[in-house]
Every structure is written in C-alpha cells, then in structure tokens.
Design a protein around this motif. Structure first.
Motif, PDB file in Angstrom:
ATOM      1  N   GLU A 258     -53.231  31.368 136.225  1.00 57.17           N
ATOM      2  CA  GLU A 258     -54.435  31.351 137.328  1.00 57.17           C
ATOM      3  C   GLU A 258     -53.857  31.131 138.920  1.00 57.17           C
ATOM      4  O   GLU A 258     -54.263  31.517 139.736  1.00 57.17           O
ATOM      5  CB  GLU A 258     -55.356  30.593 137.134  1.00 57.17           C
ATOM      6  N   ASN A 259     -52.866  30.040 138.772  1.00 60.79           N
ATOM      7  CA  ASN A 259     -52.614  29.538 140.104  1.00 60.79           C
ATOM      8  C   ASN A 259     -51.027  28.841 139.998  1.00 60.79           C
ATOM      9  O   ASN A 259     -50.740  28.439 139.124  1.00 60.79           O
ATOM     10  CB  ASN A 259     -53.283  28.365 140.550  1.00 60.79           C
ATOM     11  N   LYS A 260     -50.362  29.261 141.121  1.00 64.79           N
ATOM     12  CA  LYS A 260     -49.013  28.802 141.335  1.00 64.79           C
ATOM     13  C   LYS A 260     -48.717  28.200 142.887  1.00 64.79           C
ATOM     14  O   LYS A 260     -49.701  28.832 143.701  1.00 64.79           O
ATOM     15  CB  LYS A 260     -48.212  29.782 141.052  1.00 64.79           C
ATOM     16  N   ILE A 261     -48.162  27.305 142.868  1.00 58.62           N
ATOM     17  CA  ILE A 261     -47.784  26.656 144.395  1.00 58.62           C
ATOM     18  C   ILE A 261     -46.348  26.802 144.321  1.00 58.62           C
ATOM     19  O   ILE A 261     -45.586  26.471 143.456  1.00 58.62           O
ATOM     20  CB  ILE A 261     -48.443  25.290 144.375  1.00 58.62           C
ATOM     21  N   ASP A 262     -45.769  26.863 145.696  1.00 54.95           N
ATOM     22  CA  ASP A 262     -44.431  26.754 145.837  1.00 54.95           C
ATOM     23  C   ASP A 262     -44.024  25.260 145.923  1.00 54.95           C
ATOM     24  O   ASP A 262     -44.598  24.665 146.695  1.00 54.95           O
ATOM     25  CB  ASP A 262     -44.136  27.554 147.182  1.00 54.95           C
ATOM     26  N   LYS A 263     -42.824  25.102 145.562  1.00 55.77           N
ATOM     27  CA  LYS A 263     -42.193  23.728 145.717  1.00 55.77           C
ATOM     28  C   LYS A 263     -40.559  24.120 145.716  1.00 55.77           C
ATOM     29  O   LYS A 263     -40.196  25.257 145.294  1.00 55.77           O
ATOM     30  CB  LYS A 263     -42.464  22.855 144.611  1.00 55.77           C
ATOM     31  N   THR A 264     -39.926  22.902 146.265  1.00 60.50           N
ATOM     32  CA  THR A 264     -38.307  23.187 146.140  1.00 60.50           C
ATOM     33  C   THR A 264     -37.846  22.640 144.838  1.00 60.50           C
ATOM     34  O   THR A 264     -38.438  21.949 144.102  1.00 60.50           O
ATOM     35  CB  THR A 264     -37.868  22.537 147.459  1.00 60.50           C
ATOM     36  N   LEU A 265     -36.697  23.067 144.568  1.00 60.73           N
ATOM     37  CA  LEU A 265     -35.948  22.591 143.346  1.00 60.73           C
ATOM     38  C   LEU A 265     -35.747  21.191 143.370  1.00 60.73           C
ATOM     39  O   LEU A 265     -36.061  20.383 142.558  1.00 60.73           O
ATOM     40  CB  LEU A 265     -34.693  23.126 143.479  1.00 60.73           C
ATOM     41  N   GLU A 266     -35.798  20.506 144.675  1.00 60.94           N
ATOM     42  CA  GLU A 266     -35.507  19.114 144.850  1.00 60.94           C
ATOM     43  C   GLU A 266     -36.712  18.437 144.273  1.00 60.94           C
ATOM     44  O   GLU A 266     -36.667  17.271 143.696  1.00 60.94           O
ATOM     45  CB  GLU A 266     -35.499  18.952 146.413  1.00 60.94           C
ATOM     46  N   GLU A 267     -37.989  19.019 144.602  1.00 62.09           N
ATOM     47  CA  GLU A 267     -39.364  18.404 144.310  1.00 62.09           C
ATOM     48  C   GLU A 267     -39.497  18.654 142.763  1.00 62.09           C
ATOM     49  O   GLU A 267     -40.176  17.818 142.128  1.00 62.09           O
ATOM     50  CB  GLU A 267     -40.532  19.036 144.879  1.00 62.09           C
ATOM     51  N   VAL A 268     -38.999  19.610 141.951  1.00 63.07           N
ATOM     52  CA  VAL A 268     -39.413  19.629 140.541  1.00 63.07           C
ATOM     53  C   VAL A 268     -38.231  19.191 139.664  1.00 63.07           C
ATOM     54  O   VAL A 268     -38.313  19.234 138.371  1.00 63.07           O
ATOM     55  CB  VAL A 268     -39.885  21.234 140.286  1.00 63.07           C
ATOM     56  N   LYS A 269     -36.956  18.749 140.322  1.00 64.28           N
ATOM     57  CA  LYS A 269     -36.237  18.367 139.363  1.00 64.28           C
ATOM     58  C   LYS A 269     -36.499  17.216 138.490  1.00 64.28           C
ATOM     59  O   LYS A 269     -37.369  16.471 139.196  1.00 64.28           O
ATOM     60  CB  LYS A 269     -34.855  18.169 140.047  1.00 64.28           C
ATOM     61  N   GLY A 270     -36.164  17.018 137.269  1.00 63.84           N
ATOM     62  CA  GLY A 270     -36.470  15.985 136.728  1.00 63.84           C
ATOM     63  C   GLY A 270     -37.000  16.343 134.957  1.00 63.84           C
ATOM     64  O   GLY A 270     -36.213  17.263 134.479  1.00 63.84           O
ATOM     65  N   SER A 271     -38.304  15.924 134.719  1.00 64.75           N
ATOM     66  CA  SER A 271     -38.574  16.172 133.551  1.00 64.75           C
ATOM     67  C   SER A 271     -39.480  17.537 133.273  1.00 64.75           C
ATOM     68  O   SER A 271     -39.957  17.894 132.130  1.00 64.75           O
ATOM     69  CB  SER A 271     -39.617  15.277 132.948  1.00 64.75           C
ATOM     70  N   TYR A 272     -39.605  18.336 134.617  1.00 61.03           N
ATOM     71  CA  TYR A 272     -40.285  19.442 134.468  1.00 61.03           C
ATOM     72  C   TYR A 272     -39.736  20.627 133.618  1.00 61.03           C
ATOM     73  O   TYR A 272     -38.596  20.667 133.556  1.00 61.03           O
ATOM     74  CB  TYR A 272     -40.844  20.085 135.833  1.00 61.03           C
ATOM     75  N   THR A 273     -40.696  21.449 133.161  1.00 57.11           N
ATOM     76  CA  THR A 273     -40.113  22.540 132.174  1.00 57.11           C
ATOM     77  C   THR A 273     -39.682  23.818 133.047  1.00 57.11           C
ATOM     78  O   THR A 273     -40.564  24.236 133.939  1.00 57.11           O
ATOM     79  CB  THR A 273     -41.149  23.041 131.436  1.00 57.11           C
TER      80      THR A 273
END
Length: 230
Positions: free
Chosen positions: A81-96
């Motif tokens: 239903e919804n997506k937001i833009d982030k950078t790879l820097e923001e999502v690195k870690g445990s996210y899938t």
C-alpha cells in the motif's frame, strides 16, 4: 461451469464471454505428459531462491535511494500500500532486502495469518528493504512463474499449515524458512503456469472493474437519498 482442476465457477458473476472461454480452456494435467506436471518441494525448483543475501548490493554507494516497506504497509489483500524512499545508509542492518518482483511474506504472528504477502513492484532503483519479519522469495522465471508462486503461497490453506509449523514463544511465533523450502507445489510446465496466471489476472481485473462500478453506484445511491429523502 468447471475451471481447470475441477473447481466450480458460477458464470452469473463473470459478465464476460472472453473471460469464461479463457477459464474453460485452462490447462490440466491430462493435457500434458504427467512427468511434466508433478509435485515438487520448493527447494528443488531451479532458479528459486529464499531470502537472498544483501551482498548482492554491497558495492552500491550508501546514498543510493531504495524503497522502504513497513509491515503495516503490506495489505492483507496481496499488495504493497505504501513505500517511502530511504538511502542504503539508513536501511543497513537487520532490515530485509528484496528487489523488484520478489515476493515478500510475513513470517511472524499474527501478520502471517492475516495474509500480509505481496509481489514487490515499482521499487525505487528496483531495490527494497523492509521489516526483518519478512521472508523473501525470488525466481528467475525459468521453472516457476513468480505470480504462479505468489498465488500458491498466498492461500488460506497454506497459511493454516504454516501456522502449525511456527516456532518461538507466544506473541513472537514465526514460520521458519524451512517450512517453505519443504512445501510441495504442483508444478505445471511454464507455458501452463503462464496460461493459469493469465486467467487469474483477467479475473482480478474483472473484480477491480466491478468494484469500481459498485463504488460508483453506491455514490449515485447516496446522491439520490440526499436529494429526495433529506
């Protein structure tokens, strides 16, 4: 009228002769050599990968924009239903991690039982990240069509079987990926899968069209009630 596989369909609900013809001509195992249409464990299907590694994108700049999908953003009706833009820097870690046309499927209770499952579409730079509580399925479409797999996985009876395989403590129970790896699917030849998917897509389009028409009629009804009864 019978669909392929022996399922009954009430034609009074499908006001489209071409669609009825398409459904009537769905392929069945009897149309093929039965050695080409047999059950397989998902892990046995070449080109089907589970929870692919983030190492695939390890060389991308950290300021690369990607789509981020929260669990709450996955509809119970099979779409994001919804997506937001982030950078790879923001999502690195445990996210899938996933990419365009991957299937994301909730593994934790009660999201899995509620049907949070979708094919990832229209991702920024064709890359997505989301909740750590997603399983990801990817196919190269040489042996199994991604929509065919999605329809198979996104069924109530599969969710009920998955629920029985959950592990963990109350409130944090999850379906292990091994459940899906060992799940058996009746696997028609690719051309038969594509015909089945074509029929499913046509039915979905018809449902959407009828829903739009229903919403319009409900609006007209409201107009009449407000004009003459208030």
């Amino acid at each position: 009228m019978k669909m392929g596989g022996g399922y009954e369909l009430n034609s009074s609900f499908i006001f489209d002769k071409a669609l009825l013809t398409l459904i009537d001509n769905l392929p069945t195992p009897q149309d093929y050599n039965l050695t080409e249409w047999k059950n397989k464990n998902l892990r046995e299907i070449k080109g089907l990968n589970f929870n692919p590694s983030k190492s695939e994108i390890s060389k991308l700049p950290l300021d690369t924009k990607v789509s981020f999908v929260e669990m709450a953003s996955v509809s119970n009706n099979g779409y994001i239903e919804n997506k937001i833009d982030k950078t790879l820097e923001e999502v690195k870690g445990s996210y899938t991690y996933f990419i365009e046309n991957d299937i994301i499927l909730a593994k934790i209770t009660p999201c899995m039982e509620n049907g949070k499952c979708a094919i990832a579409k229209d991702l920024t730079n064709q890359i997505g990240f989301g909740s750590s509580e997603f399983h990801v399925f990817r196919t190269d479409n040489t042996k199994i069509n991604i929509k065919f797999l999605f329809v198979f996985l996104n069924r109530d009876d599969i969710r009920k079987r998955a629920e029985k395989s959950m592990t963990g403590s109350s409130g944090h129970r999850r379906v292990p990926i091994s459940f899906y790896e060992n799940l058996q699917i009746p696997l028609p030849p690719l051309d038969a899968q594509e015909k089945i998917v074509q029929a499913i897509n046509s039915i979905e389009q018809k449902i959407s069209s009828l829903q739009t028409e229903l919403n319009s009629l409900n609006g007209k009804q409201k107009e009449i009630l407000e004009k003459y009864l208030f």
